[in-house]
Structures are given as C-alpha cells and as structure tokens.
Design a protein around this motif. Sequence first.
Motif, PDB file in Angstrom:
ATOM      1  N   LYS A   1      -4.932   4.373   9.208  1.00  0.00           N
ATOM      2  CA  LYS A   1      -5.378   3.703   8.084  1.00  0.00           C
ATOM      3  C   LYS A   1      -4.163   2.931   7.338  1.00  0.00           C
ATOM      4  CE  LYS A   1      -8.534   5.598   5.430  1.00  0.00           C
ATOM      5  NZ  LYS A   1      -9.121   6.575   4.463  1.00  0.00           N
ATOM      6  N   PHE A   2      -3.182   3.428   7.328  1.00  0.00           N
ATOM      7  CA  PHE A   2      -2.019   2.739   6.501  1.00  0.00           C
ATOM      8  C   PHE A   2      -1.474   1.503   7.240  1.00  0.00           C
ATOM      9  CE2 PHE A   2       0.377   5.859   9.544  1.00  0.00           C
ATOM     10  CZ  PHE A   2       1.333   4.879   9.959  1.00  0.00           C
TER      11      PHE A   2
ATOM     12  N   TRP B   1       2.428  10.250   7.338  1.00  0.00           N
ATOM     13  CA  TRP B   1       1.960  10.835   8.401  1.00  0.00           C
ATOM     14  C   TRP B   1       2.639  11.143   9.449  1.00  0.00           C
ATOM     15  CZ3 TRP B   1       0.992   9.766  13.505  1.00  0.00           C
ATOM     16  CH2 TRP B   1      -0.402   9.738  14.055  1.00  0.00           C
TER      17      TRP B   1
ATOM     18  N   VAL C   1      -4.940   5.822   1.150  1.00  0.00           N
ATOM     19  CA  VAL C   1      -4.159   4.637   1.122  1.00  0.00           C
ATOM     20  C   VAL C   1      -4.589   3.960   0.109  1.00  0.00           C
ATOM     21  CG1 VAL C   1      -3.705   2.548   2.380  1.00  0.00           C
ATOM     22  CG2 VAL C   1      -3.949   4.598   3.742  1.00  0.00           C
ATOM     23  N   ARG C   2      -3.403   3.444  -0.828  1.00  0.00           N
ATOM     24  CA  ARG C   2      -3.651   2.983  -2.182  1.00  0.00           C
ATOM     25  C   ARG C   2      -3.028   1.576  -2.405  1.00  0.00           C
ATOM     26  NH1 ARG C   2      -1.161   3.151  -7.130  1.00  0.00           N
ATOM     27  NH2 ARG C   2       0.608   4.473  -6.180  1.00  0.00           N
TER      28      ARG C   2
ATOM     29  N   TYR D   1       0.876  -1.068   0.217  1.00  0.00           N
ATOM     30  CA  TYR D   1       0.015   0.049  -0.112  1.00  0.00           C
ATOM     31  C   TYR D   1       0.690   1.198   0.153  1.00  0.00           C
ATOM     32  CZ  TYR D   1      -3.943  -2.978   1.124  1.00  0.00           C
ATOM     33  OH  TYR D   1      -4.697  -4.206   1.205  1.00  0.00           O
ATOM     34  N   GLU D   2       0.468   2.073  -0.802  1.00  0.00           N
ATOM     35  CA  GLU D   2       1.245   3.508  -0.804  1.00  0.00           C
ATOM     36  C   GLU D   2       0.345   4.385   0.013  1.00  0.00           C
ATOM     37  OE1 GLU D   2       4.054   5.702  -3.669  1.00  0.00           O
ATOM     38  OE2 GLU D   2       1.842   5.573  -4.373  1.00  0.00           O
ATOM     39  N   THR D   3       0.901   5.271   0.639  1.00  0.00           N
ATOM     40  CA  THR D   3       0.334   6.184   1.665  1.00  0.00           C
ATOM     41  C   THR D   3       1.366   7.529   1.785  1.00  0.00           C
ATOM     42  OG1 THR D   3      -0.356   4.530   3.030  1.00  0.00           O
ATOM     43  CG2 THR D   3      -0.597   6.635   3.920  1.00  0.00           C
TER      44      THR D   3
ATOM     45  N   LEU E   1      -6.491  10.014   5.492  1.00  0.00           N
ATOM     46  CA  LEU E   1      -5.292   9.837   4.781  1.00  0.00           C
ATOM     47  C   LEU E   1      -5.347   8.761   3.391  1.00  0.00           C
ATOM     48  CD1 LEU E   1      -2.233  11.213   4.713  1.00  0.00           C
ATOM     49  CD2 LEU E   1      -1.552   9.064   6.018  1.00  0.00           C
TER      50      LEU E   1
END
Length: 168
Positions: free
Chosen positions: A130-131, A53, A165-166, A48-50, A163
């Motif tokens: 979320k990450f 933070w 998160v993808r 996952y890319e974030t 945030l």
Amino acid sequence: MMLNKALEYTTVYLLLGGNLGNREENLDLAISLIGNDIGDLEAISSVYETAAWGKKDQPAFLNQAVAVKTSLAAVEVLQKALNIEHMLGRVRKEKWGERLIDIDLIFFGNEAINIENLLHIPHPQMQFRKFVMAPMAEIAPQMIHPVLGKSVLDIYKNITDDLAVRKV
C-alpha cells in the motif's frame, strides 16, 4: 555529415522513502537531485507516512512517488538513483532495514524489464504494498501495469495490505 537524431523520452516512476534523519528534507533533496541527474519532474505525489514494512521494529517511513521524463535507459536511471542514495548517505546494512533514503524504480514507461540480479520493472512487489500504491495512485491512477494489465488505481483499490498509510 551527421544527422540530428531526436532523443527518445520515457516517463519513469520512482518511489522514494526513508525513516532516518530529517525524512522530509531527505525526500526534498532526493527529488532535487533526481531533477538534476535523471530528467524533468512531471509529477510529485503527496508525502505518505507508513509503519515499517517487512522489518517492523524501526521508525515509520515517509514515502513519495515521482514521475520523471528521461532520455536515459532504465539501467542508467537505476545507476543514477543508486548514486543519489549514496550521495545522501544511504548505507545498505540489511534487507528492509532503516535508511536515510531509498529510491525504487516502479515503472519505466510501459516496459517489462527483467535483468537477473540487477533490475526488475515493473517493481515485482509493488502490487502488494500500500505504501507504494497510494502515492502511485495519486500521480498515475490510469497507468496500466504492463504485466498485470490493470490500472494503478484498480490495483490500489483491491490491495490486501492492511498497513496504515497516512497522507502527511
């Protein structure tokens, strides 16, 4: 006469992250070393890319969660994780700063551990990030947080962190 004692195993959940260097390669190297030094890999989340933070003026992070079956104690897992970070070039300069690799202990079985200034399990901030929760929900959605009494999936679905998160 020595009796054979069966080893006890615990599943530990780790969150890996980094935003410097070859981020994918750093995650792969960390996972390989975790498998060698900590225990048997049971599950590995997607990457996952974030956005960063905490300290936001830095490159985006890649994060990945892993489940590892280990015979080590929680403090031993922490020490091995810190050693892996060091082997991969981690330098601790500032809180929430840029890093090649970061390995956080999220869960250690269903234990709640609090050793002041050393180790807090479950990770005390996980339910706000979320990450952390996105990759954890992928590999351990039904895991019950031993302090909050909620599943990882329930925590993730109700998180207020906005945030982005993808999945990569």
